[in-house]
Design an enzyme around this catalytic site. Structure first.
Site, PDB file in Angstrom:
ATOM      1  N   CYS A  11       0.575  -1.202   0.059  1.00 48.31           N
ATOM      2  CA  CYS A  11      -0.025   0.025   0.060  1.00 48.31           C
ATOM      3  C   CYS A  11       0.930   1.208   0.086  1.00 48.31           C
ATOM      4  O   CYS A  11       1.538   1.596  -1.153  1.00 48.31           O
ATOM      5  CB  CYS A  11      -1.056   0.078   1.238  1.00 48.31           C
ATOM      6  SG  CYS A  11      -2.418   1.294   0.788  1.00 48.31           S
ATOM      7  N   HIS A  71      -3.579  -5.025   0.620  1.00 48.67           N
ATOM      8  CA  HIS A  71      -3.176  -5.316   1.767  1.00 48.67           C
ATOM      9  C   HIS A  71      -3.187  -6.748   1.976  1.00 48.67           C
ATOM     10  O   HIS A  71      -4.081  -7.489   2.739  1.00 48.67           O
ATOM     11  CB  HIS A  71      -3.886  -4.787   3.034  1.00 48.67           C
ATOM     12  CG  HIS A  71      -3.517  -3.346   3.273  1.00 48.67           C
ATOM     13  ND1 HIS A  71      -2.506  -3.161   4.129  1.00 48.67           N
ATOM     14  CD2 HIS A  71      -4.131  -1.922   2.785  1.00 48.67           C
ATOM     15  CE1 HIS A  71      -2.402  -1.775   4.110  1.00 48.67           C
ATOM     16  NE2 HIS A  71      -3.444  -0.991   3.264  1.00 48.67           N
ATOM     17  N   GLU A 110      -1.974  -8.471   4.393  1.00 48.30           N
ATOM     18  CA  GLU A 110      -1.883  -8.987   5.579  1.00 48.30           C
ATOM     19  C   GLU A 110      -3.391  -8.758   6.501  1.00 48.30           C
ATOM     20  O   GLU A 110      -3.383  -9.098   7.531  1.00 48.30           O
ATOM     21  CB  GLU A 110      -0.734  -8.091   6.627  1.00 48.30           C
ATOM     22  CG  GLU A 110      -1.249  -6.633   6.661  1.00 48.30           C
ATOM     23  CD  GLU A 110      -0.981  -5.647   5.701  1.00 48.30           C
ATOM     24  OE1 GLU A 110      -1.230  -4.259   5.950  1.00 48.30           O
ATOM     25  OE2 GLU A 110      -1.026  -5.988   4.444  1.00 48.30           O
TER      26      GLU A 110
END
Length: 229
Positions: free
Chosen positions: A85, A175, A177
């Protein structure tokens, strides 16, 4: 750092990356450049992950520009780097690309990402399915790639979802994660702002789903470059 509600429930960006990548705290050194911490020479690390941030690359903050300069040196030193990002945008900016607000506005929620032909033989991305889902929330994007960069994946909103800059440097706008819990917390926190921007937040919440393939890219990078070190 992510919003307070996200930090309380899920930790900061570094903690979420550790959890998603299966790393222990002892295996990771977090350098909080936004708080004035100093990066060591690239040769002191086996790999680097540049996280997301609520800051904007175009703000040109001293810590951000300093990290961009460090990133250029790290790329030259052949350090494996993954940007996420904000990190995705910072790498592009550091290497001569253009970053700015997306002309169509924000991209948010669980969205499909499409691999391009260039990803077919990529050692990190090539094993992913042709289309997979990922969690996103961003206003700025890579508007123009730096010289030599290659796009590996896109979404309907953003043509630069995964970019490879060199054999050892990769970045993703989404993202990897994030889980559905994190994305739910973001949607709840930003619901008034998103509503004012025209988003149907209840529908975005209803459309959230797990994104295991997006996470696999992060895990693949760590296994290839960090675990092998």
């Amino acid at each position: 750092l992510p919003p307070d509600a996200t930090q309380r429930r899920h930790g900061g960006f570094a903690q979420m990356i550790r959890d998603a990548a299966g790393l222990s705290d002892a295996e990771v050194r977090v350098v909080a450049v936004h708080e004035g911490e100093t990066l060591e020479a690239p040769g002191q690390y086996c790999a680097a992950l540049i996280t997301g941030s609520p800051a904007m690359v175009t703000d040109g903050a001293d810590w951000s520009e300093g990290t961009a300069a460090w990133t250029r040196a790290a790329v030259d030193a052949k350090l494996p780097i993954l940007g996420i990002c904000y990190g995705h945008q910072l790498i592009a900016h550091a290497l001569g690309g253009t970053v700015g607000y997306h002309p169509l506005g924000r991209e948010v929620g669980t969205q499909p990402v499409e691999l391009l032909a260039a990803a077919q033989n990529d050692p990190i991305v090539g094993h992913l399915p042709p289309t997979f889902f990922a969690h996103l929330i961003h206003q700025q994007s890579v508007l123009q790639l730096p010289p030599g960069a290659q796009v590996l994946a896109r979404s309907s909103h953003d043509p630069h979802q995964i970019v490879r800059y060199a054999d050892h440097v990769l970045s993703t706008q989404y993202h990897p994660e994030f889980c559905t819990g994190v994305m739910t917390t973001y949607l709840n926190h930003y619901e008034p702002k998103l509503g004012a921007e025209g988003f149907d937040v209840p529908t975005l919440r209803a459309e959230l789903q797990p994104t295991p393939h997006a996470q696999q890219m992060l895990q693949g990078f760590v296994q290839r470059y960090a675990m092998a070190a």
